[in-house]
Design a protein around this motif. Structure first.
Motif, mmCIF file in Angstrom:
data_model
loop_
_atom_site.group_PDB
_atom_site.id
_atom_site.type_symbol
_atom_site.label_atom_id
_atom_site.label_comp_id
_atom_site.label_asym_id
_atom_site.label_seq_id
_atom_site.Cartn_x
_atom_site.Cartn_y
_atom_site.Cartn_z
ATOM 1 N N VAL A 54 20.420 85.374 76.500
ATOM 2 C CA VAL A 54 20.943 85.913 77.755
ATOM 3 C C VAL A 54 22.409 86.301 77.569
ATOM 4 N N GLU A 55 23.202 85.429 76.942
ATOM 5 C CA GLU A 55 24.628 85.702 76.753
ATOM 6 C C GLU A 55 24.870 86.888 75.822
ATOM 7 N N GLU A 56 24.180 86.924 74.693
ATOM 8 C CA GLU A 56 24.435 87.959 73.691
ATOM 9 C C GLU A 56 23.715 89.272 73.985
ATOM 10 N N CYS A 57 22.471 89.178 74.423
ATOM 11 C CA CYS A 57 21.610 90.365 74.521
ATOM 12 C C CYS A 57 21.229 90.722 75.954
ATOM 13 N N ASN A 58 21.665 89.920 76.907
ATOM 14 C CA ASN A 58 21.261 90.127 78.293
ATOM 15 C C ASN A 58 19.736 90.212 78.382
ATOM 16 N N ALA A 59 19.060 89.328 77.633
ATOM 17 C CA ALA A 59 17.597 89.375 77.548
ATOM 18 C C ALA A 59 17.004 87.981 77.667
ATOM 19 N N GLU A 60 15.930 87.898 78.422
ATOM 20 C CA GLU A 60 15.168 86.661 78.480
ATOM 21 C C GLU A 60 14.091 86.720 77.408
ATOM 22 N N VAL A 61 13.970 85.612 76.657
ATOM 23 C CA VAL A 61 12.971 85.550 75.602
ATOM 24 C C VAL A 61 12.060 84.356 75.801
ATOM 25 N N GLU A 62 10.891 84.478 75.237
ATOM 26 C CA GLU A 62 9.931 83.382 75.166
ATOM 27 C C GLU A 62 9.909 82.914 73.717
ATOM 28 N N VAL A 63 9.988 81.623 73.517
ATOM 29 C CA VAL A 63 9.941 81.068 72.163
ATOM 30 C C VAL A 63 8.471 80.957 71.760
ATOM 31 N N LEU A 96 14.059 95.323 76.597
ATOM 32 C CA LEU A 96 15.463 95.070 76.256
ATOM 33 C C LEU A 96 16.359 96.136 76.861
ATOM 34 N N ASP A 97 17.485 95.709 77.352
ATOM 35 C CA ASP A 97 18.484 96.613 77.907
ATOM 36 C C ASP A 97 19.727 96.526 77.017
ATOM 37 N N LEU A 98 19.573 97.006 75.793
ATOM 38 C CA LEU A 98 20.639 96.943 74.790
ATOM 39 C C LEU A 98 20.950 98.342 74.275
ATOM 40 N N VAL A 99 22.190 98.561 73.932
ATOM 41 C CA VAL A 99 22.547 99.761 73.182
ATOM 42 C C VAL A 99 22.262 99.423 71.726
ATOM 43 N N ILE A 100 21.346 100.147 71.127
ATOM 44 C CA ILE A 100 20.967 99.892 69.742
ATOM 45 C C ILE A 100 21.696 100.888 68.853
ATOM 46 N N LYS A 101 22.331 100.380 67.830
ATOM 47 C CA LYS A 101 23.090 101.205 66.885
ATOM 48 C C LYS A 101 22.268 101.415 65.617
ATOM 49 N N THR A 102 22.663 102.386 64.834
ATOM 50 C CA THR A 102 22.015 102.630 63.544
ATOM 51 C C THR A 102 22.978 102.391 62.388
ATOM 52 N N ILE A 103 24.265 102.325 62.688
ATOM 53 C CA ILE A 103 25.309 102.130 61.675
ATOM 54 C C ILE A 103 25.870 100.721 61.832
ATOM 55 N N PRO A 104 25.999 99.955 60.729
ATOM 56 C CA PRO A 104 26.575 98.611 60.827
ATOM 57 C C PRO A 104 27.995 98.640 61.404
ATOM 58 N N PHE A 105 28.287 97.660 62.230
ATOM 59 C CA PHE A 105 29.619 97.450 62.808
ATOM 60 C C PHE A 105 30.110 98.645 63.624
ATOM 61 N N ASP A 106 29.176 99.302 64.291
ATOM 62 C CA ASP A 106 29.489 100.426 65.168
ATOM 63 C C ASP A 106 29.738 99.878 66.571
ATOM 64 N N PHE A 107 30.920 99.289 66.746
ATOM 65 C CA PHE A 107 31.239 98.613 67.996
ATOM 66 C C PHE A 107 31.736 99.589 69.052
ATOM 67 N N ASP A 108 31.428 99.288 70.297
ATOM 68 C CA ASP A 108 31.990 100.011 71.426
ATOM 69 C C ASP A 108 33.219 99.237 71.882
ATOM 70 N N GLY A 109 34.341 99.905 71.961
ATOM 71 C CA GLY A 109 35.553 99.247 72.430
ATOM 72 C C GLY A 109 36.328 98.582 71.307
ATOM 73 N N GLU A 110 37.335 97.831 71.719
ATOM 74 C CA GLU A 110 38.195 97.125 70.776
ATOM 75 C C GLU A 110 38.395 95.714 71.279
ATOM 76 N N GLY A 111 38.835 94.839 70.393
ATOM 77 C CA GLY A 111 39.116 93.463 70.779
ATOM 78 C C GLY A 111 38.910 92.528 69.617
ATOM 79 N N ASP A 112 39.140 91.245 69.874
ATOM 80 C CA ASP A 112 38.997 90.232 68.832
ATOM 81 C C ASP A 112 37.544 89.849 68.596
ATOM 82 N N VAL A 113 36.717 89.921 69.654
ATOM 83 C CA VAL A 113 35.306 89.548 69.561
ATOM 84 C C VAL A 113 34.464 90.765 69.947
#
Length: 146
Positions: A54-63, A96-113
């Motif tokens: 939920v925190e990382e992916c804004n997604a509910e999962v079933e184990v 899933l409601d995620l922006v999926i990238k195709t290039i490694p480390f293709d971050f949106d925005g800037e910051g420490d995390v």
């Protein structure tokens, strides 16, 4: 006194036989791992995994099932703790409601995390896709099962 750091991760495989991976930037370094993170005091493994998704992916999962628990020594890359990682096969409950990238480390925005997500075809998965030894080991286990 040595500390233990308990981590929990989800192996999310979609209908196209792709696995979700996370590219992250934190502590002044970039790394690629499976989605998940640290267990918080007072929570169980699957509860912690669901919270992390939920925190990382804004997604509910079933184990679905347990996949692997660390059975060799792994020192944290960030401090002097010993890492104990538990991996589960999971499935998403809703699309899933995620922006999926195709290039490694293709971050949106800037910051420490920073974080971004990619799908990798299971047939193309390599140990070298991951930064940390435990994720590399789990990738090898997945590759061997395919």
């Amino acid at each position: 006194m040595y500390q233990f750091n308990v981590r929990v991760y989800g192996l999310l495989i979609n209908d196209q036989q792709e696995i979700l991976i996370s590219d992250e930037q934190e502590y002044g370094m970039q790394f690629t791992k499976f989605p998940g993170g640290g267990l918080e005091y007072g929570e169980g493994m699957t509860e912690g995994l669901k919270r992390e998704f939920v925190e990382e992916c804004n997604a509910e999962v079933e184990v679905i099932s347990h996949f692997y628990t660390t059975d060799f020594f792994v020192k944290s890359a960030f401090n002097d703790s010993q890492i104990i990682s538990v991996y589960y096969l999971v499935k998403n409950i809703a699309p899933l409601d995620l922006v999926i990238k195709t290039i490694p480390f293709d971050f949106d925005g800037e910051g420490d995390v920073l974080q971004s997500f990619r799908w990798i075809k299971l047939q193309d998965l390599k140990e070298s896709d991951f930064t940390f030894p435990i994720d590399q080991y789990v990738a090898k286990l997945l590759i061997d099962k395919i």
